[in-house]
Design an enzyme around this catalytic site. Structure first.
Site, PDB file in Angstrom:
ATOM      1  CD  GLU A  40      -3.443  -5.735   3.848  1.00 28.41           C
ATOM      2  OE1 GLU A  40      -4.324  -4.932   4.218  1.00 28.41           O
ATOM      3  OE2 GLU A  40      -2.226  -5.499   3.925  1.00 28.41           O
ATOM      4  CD  GLU A  87      -2.954  -1.146   2.317  1.00 26.93           C
ATOM      5  OE1 GLU A  87      -2.899  -0.246   3.159  1.00 26.93           O
ATOM      6  OE2 GLU A  87      -3.825  -2.025   2.327  1.00 26.93           O
TER       7      GLU A  87
HETATM    8  O1  IFM Z   1      -4.232  -2.878   9.095  1.00 21.30           O
HETATM    9  C1  IFM Z   1      -4.165  -2.401   7.786  1.00 21.30           C
HETATM   10  C2  IFM Z   1      -2.952  -2.957   7.081  1.00 21.30           C
HETATM   11  O2  IFM Z   1      -1.775  -2.654   7.749  1.00 21.30           O
HETATM   12  C3  IFM Z   1      -2.857  -2.404   5.683  1.00 21.30           C
HETATM   13  N1  IFM Z   1      -4.092  -2.572   4.980  1.00 21.30           N
HETATM   14  C4  IFM Z   1      -5.307  -2.162   5.621  1.00 21.30           C
HETATM   15  C5  IFM Z   1      -5.384  -2.782   7.003  1.00 21.30           C
HETATM   16  C6  IFM Z   1      -6.693  -2.348   7.694  1.00 21.30           C
HETATM   17  O3  IFM Z   1      -6.731  -0.964   7.825  1.00 21.30           O
END
Ligand code: IFM
Length: 456
Positions: free
Chosen positions: A362, A163
Site C-alpha cells: 500500500e 497491518e
Molecule cells: O484505508 C486504509 C487501509 O485499510 C489500511 N492501510 C491504510 C489505509 C489508509 O488509511
C-alpha cells in the site's frame, strides 16, 4: 525510470471498504458492522453496508483495472463471507464470489494478490474473545485452508495479515477501530501475539493447496526521525521505532519481540506458548510494506507530555509527535507527504532483516478531490505523490533492495474506516450517490507510467 520486467504494478483494496452487500448471500456480521452501528464511533455514523458496491460490480471494476493497465490487484477476502460464524461450515456463495473475481482478473491478465485478514473479524469469534483468544488464531488458519482449497489453483500471492498494528493498537489501545476498546494495552499486546501466530499457522495451510504460493504479511511501517538531538530524544526515537515497527518486524523476521517493548508499554509479555515464536517466524517469501508517512518525534518535556498526545500516537508515554513540520505537504488525513521515507525504510529493512523480497502492498494519499460533474477529476497532488514515491522505490531498487511490486492505495475511493467516506484515496473517483466511477487524472497518469515501463 526502470523497474524489473516482471514487476507487479497494482492497486489495492479491502473487502469491507469496497464490497458493501454486507447482508447478502449468507455473509455473517463482522466486528466492523457492529462497531459502525454504535453511535458516535464513525464519521456521521457511516458504515461499509453499501461502500463502493463492488460486490455487485466486480466485473466492471476489473475492466477498469485493465483500462489502467494494471498487471496485479491486491484485494482482501471477507472472512465473514467465507465462514459466517467464524468457524464451522463454509459458505459456498462467498467462495463463489472470490472465485469469479479471480477468474475475471486472470482473464484480464491481472495477477491476483489475496489478503486473508483486513480487519473484518466475524462477530461470532469476537463474542468468544476475539483476537484475545488464542483459538481465533487457529480459526484463521482453518479459514485460510478453506479459501486456499478453492483459490490455490489460481492464486499464487497471499498476504495473511494486513497491518496487525492497527488491529491490535487502534482496536484495543486507541479504540478508534473495532472493537473500540480504549487504553487496554495488555489486550493490545495479547491480540498482537495471536495475530502474529495466525500468520505463521496459516502458511502451511495455504501451501497445502498452493505449493508454489508466495506468502507474507503486510505491515504499516514508519521511519522515525529525531526532532532534536537531545539524548532523551534519541531514546524516544528508539522507543517509537519499537512500538511502530519492531513490535511486528522482530517476531516475524527474527523470532523474538524487541527487548524492552513490554516494559515500555507498561504491560506483561503476551501469553507465548512453546514453539510460538518459531511458528511466527516461519520464513516468508516477502514482506508487505504499507508506507504512508514518517514520524518526527522528540522526548516530551514533562509538562507537555499529556497535551502532546494525539490520535493514534498516544503510547509509549513521554514521546512528542511533532505535527507542525515546516514546509510540509499534508494530506487530508493530516499525514505528511515524505517520499524519501520510503526508500530509507526499504533500505533499512533490507539491511536489518534480509527479507527475500519486498512488496509495497500500500502507498497512497487522501486529498479533497472534486469531480467536475463531467469526465474529469484533476488531482495533481496525487499525481505528484505517486511520481515521487515511485521515484523512491526506484532509488531503493537501484541500491539493490529486492522490491518486486507496488500497489497504490487505493483502486477506488472507499470507506476509510472510522473516517467514513470523506477521505478519498482512489485512483478512481466514486460518486457514492450513483456509484459512478471516474478515472482520476492520477489514475490516467499511473496508467501512462505503467505503459511506459512495459514499453521499455
Ligand atoms: O484505508 C486504509 C487501509 O485499510 C489500511 N492501510 C491504510 C489505509 C489508509 O488509511
Amino acid at each position: 525510470m526502470t523497474f524489473p520486467r516482471d514487476f507487479l504494478w497494482g492497486a489495492a483494496t479491502s473487502a469491507y471498504q469496497i464490497e458493501g452487500a454486507t447482508h447478502e448471500d449468507g455473509r455473517g456480521p463482522s466486528v466492523w458492522d457492529a462497531f459502525a452501528a454504535e453511535p458516535g464511533r464513525t464519521y456521521l455514523g457511516q458504515s461499509g453496508e453499501v461502500a463502493a458496491d463492488h460486490y455487485h460490480r466486480a466485473e466492471q471494476d476489473v475492466a477498469l483495472m485493465a483500462e489502467l493497465g494494471l498487471n496485479a490487484y491486491r484485494f482482501s477476502i471477507a472472512w465473514p463471507r467465507i465462514v459466517p460464524e467464524g468457524s464451522g461450515r463454509p459458505n459456498q456463495a462467498g467462495l463463489d464470489f472470490y472465485s469469479r473475481l479471480v477468474d475475471h482478473l486472470l482473464a484480464a491478465g491481472i495477477t491476483p494478490v489475496a489478503t486473508l485478514y483486513h480487519w473484518d473479524l466475524p462477530l461470532a469469534l469476537y463474542q468468544q474473545g476475539g483476537w484475545r483468544n488464542r483459538a481465533t488464531a487457529l480459526a484463521l488458519a482453518d479459514y485460510a485452508e478453506v479459501i486456499a482449497a478453492r483459490l490455490g489453483d489460481r492464486v499464487r500471492w497471499w498476504v495473511t495479515q494486513n497491518e496487525p498494528w492497527c488491529s491490535a493498537y487502534l482496536g484495543y489501545g486507541a479504540g478508534e477501530h473495532a472493537p473500540g476498546i480504549v487504553g487496554d494495552m495488555q489486550a493490545a499486546v495479547d491480540v498482537a501475539h495471536h495475530l502474529l501466530l495466525s500468520h505463521g499457522l496459516a502458511i502451511p495451510r495455504i501451501r497445502a493447496h498452493a505449493p508454489e504460493a508466495r506468502i507474507g504479511a503486510a505491515l504499516n511501517l514508519f521511519p522515525i526521525f529525531a526532532g532534536d538531538q537531545r539524548p532523551e530524544t534519541l531514546r524516544a526515537v528508539q522507543r517509537a521505532d519499537r512500538f511502530h515497527n519492531r513490535w511486528f518486524l522482530d517476531p516475524l523476521c527474527r523470532g523474538e519481540y524487541p527487548a524492552g517493548l513490554f516494559d515500555d508499554l507498561g504491560v506483561a509479555p503476551p501469553p507465548i506458548q512453546d514453539g510460538d515464536m518459531a511458528i511466527i517466524s516461519t520464513p516468508d517469501d516477502f514482506l508487505g510494506v504499507n508506507y504512508y508517512n514518517r514520524w518526527v518525534v522528540r522526548a516530551a518535556r514533562p509538562a507537555a507530555a499529556a497535551s502532546a498526545r494525539r490520535g493514534d500516537e498516544r503510547v509509549p508515554d513521554g514521546i512528542d509527535y511533532i505535527a507542525d513540520l515546516p514546509q510540509s505537504d499534508i494530506t487530508a488525513m493530516g499525514w505528511e507527504v515524505y517520499p524519501h521515507g520510503l526508500d530509507m525504510m526499504l533500505e533499512e529493512l533490507n539491511r536489518a532483516y534480509h527479507v527475500p523480497a519486498l512488496l509495497i502492498t500500500e502507498n497512497g494519499a487522501a486529498f479533497h478531490d472534486e469531480w467536475n460533474g463531467v469526465g474529469r477529476v484533476a488531482d495533481q497532488r496525487r499525481v505528484r505523490y505517486l511520481r515521487d514515491h515511485l521515484g523512491a522505490v526506484e532509488r531503493a531498487i537501484g541500491h539493490g533492495v529486492p522490491v518486486v511490486g507496488y500497489f497504490a492505495w487505493s483502486l477506488l475511493d472507499n470507506y476509510e474506516w472510522a473516517m467514513g467516506y470523506g477521505k478519498r484515496f482512489g485512483l478512481i473517483y466514486v460518486d457514492f450517490e450513483t456509484q459512478r466511477r471516474i478515472i482520476k487524472d492520477s489514475g490516467r497518469w499511473y496508467a501512462g507510467f505503467i505503459a511506459g515501463q512495459r514499453a521499455m
